[in-house]
Design a protein around this motif. Structure first.
Motif, PDB file in Angstrom:
ATOM      1  N   ASP A  17      -3.103   4.888 -11.238  1.00 12.35           N
ATOM      2  CA  ASP A  17      -2.323   5.045 -10.729  1.00 12.35           C
ATOM      3  C   ASP A  17      -1.712   5.183 -11.485  1.00 12.35           C
ATOM      4  O   ASP A  17      -1.499   4.805 -13.390  1.00 12.35           O
TER       5      ASP A  17
ATOM      6  N   LEU B  90      -4.670  10.330  -3.949  1.00 12.47           N
ATOM      7  CA  LEU B  90      -6.222  10.660  -4.500  1.00 12.47           C
ATOM      8  C   LEU B  90      -7.039  11.822  -3.986  1.00 12.47           C
ATOM      9  O   LEU B  90      -7.776  12.362  -4.769  1.00 12.47           O
TER      10      LEU B  90
ATOM     11  N   SER C  64      -7.981   1.620  -3.709  1.00 13.75           N
ATOM     12  CA  SER C  64      -8.416   3.137  -3.360  1.00 13.75           C
ATOM     13  C   SER C  64      -9.699   3.121  -1.771  1.00 13.75           C
ATOM     14  O   SER C  64     -10.208   3.584  -1.418  1.00 13.75           O
TER      15      SER C  64
ATOM     16  N   LYS D  55      -6.530   3.999  -6.573  1.00 10.41           N
ATOM     17  CA  LYS D  55      -5.377   5.371  -6.494  1.00 10.41           C
ATOM     18  C   LYS D  55      -4.765   4.347  -5.551  1.00 10.41           C
ATOM     19  O   LYS D  55      -5.661   3.908  -4.921  1.00 10.41           O
TER      20      LYS D  55
END
Length: 170
Positions: free
Chosen positions: A170, A56, A87, A50
């Motif tokens: 995503d 997230l 991330s 993410k």
């Protein structure tokens, strides 16, 4: 101005998604017996990529709910999360000043969710290639997150050891 509008649209989208995922009273009567069958154990690896810390944060909360729901189904969960790509910028104790200024509340919530997941027995790893690429010092990863040589190798290994892949992209 464009950045502010973009952040507002992202926040509105996340709020709508959170409402869609919000539990209802009727949810307590739901189950996953058809999928679970007679399984007593489930092994899964979450591939986490993410790039927005708000998203997230929402997904981590959903994964906590998944772990709790597996317990309600009477299934012992053996779960791993591997953080790859952007991330890794959100799972450390020293985010950039810009990230902290823009997403401080989400970062604090992410840290709490990571701790909860670890308390629930979820193993958490971070890809060293990603930490290098995004200038995150492995020594600053949140407590309990293990840096690994390669997140891709971890994903390959876990899958070859019978873990189901759960993409969190995503």
């Amino acid at each position: 101005m464009i950045r502010r509008v973009t952040r507002l649209l992202q926040a509105a989208g996340l709020a709508m998604a959170a409402l869609a995922l919000a539990p209802t009273v009727a949810a307590e009567n739901l189950h996953n017996r058809a999928a679970i069958g007679g399984l007593e154990n489930i092994k899964a690896v979450y591939d986490v990529r993410k790039s927005n810390p708000n998203a997230l944060d929402m997904y981590l909360k959903a994964i906590i709910t998944n772990v709790e729901n597996l317990e309600k189904e009477g299934v012992q969960a053996d779960l791993v999360m591997v953080f790859i790509s952007h991330s890794v910028k959100f799972i450390n104790t020293e985010p950039t000043m810009e990230t902290e200024a823009d997403y401080g509340d989400a970062l604090a919530s992410i840290a709490r969710s990571i701790e909860t997941l670890q308390d629930l027995g979820v193993r958490i790893e971070a890809c060293n290639g990603a930490t290098r690429a995004f200038n995150v010092d492995n020594d600053t990863l949140l407590p309990g997150i293990e840096p690994v040589r390669s997140g891709f190798i971890s994903l390959m290994g876990y899958q070859n050891n019978g873990y189901a892949l759960i993409p969190v992209y995503d």
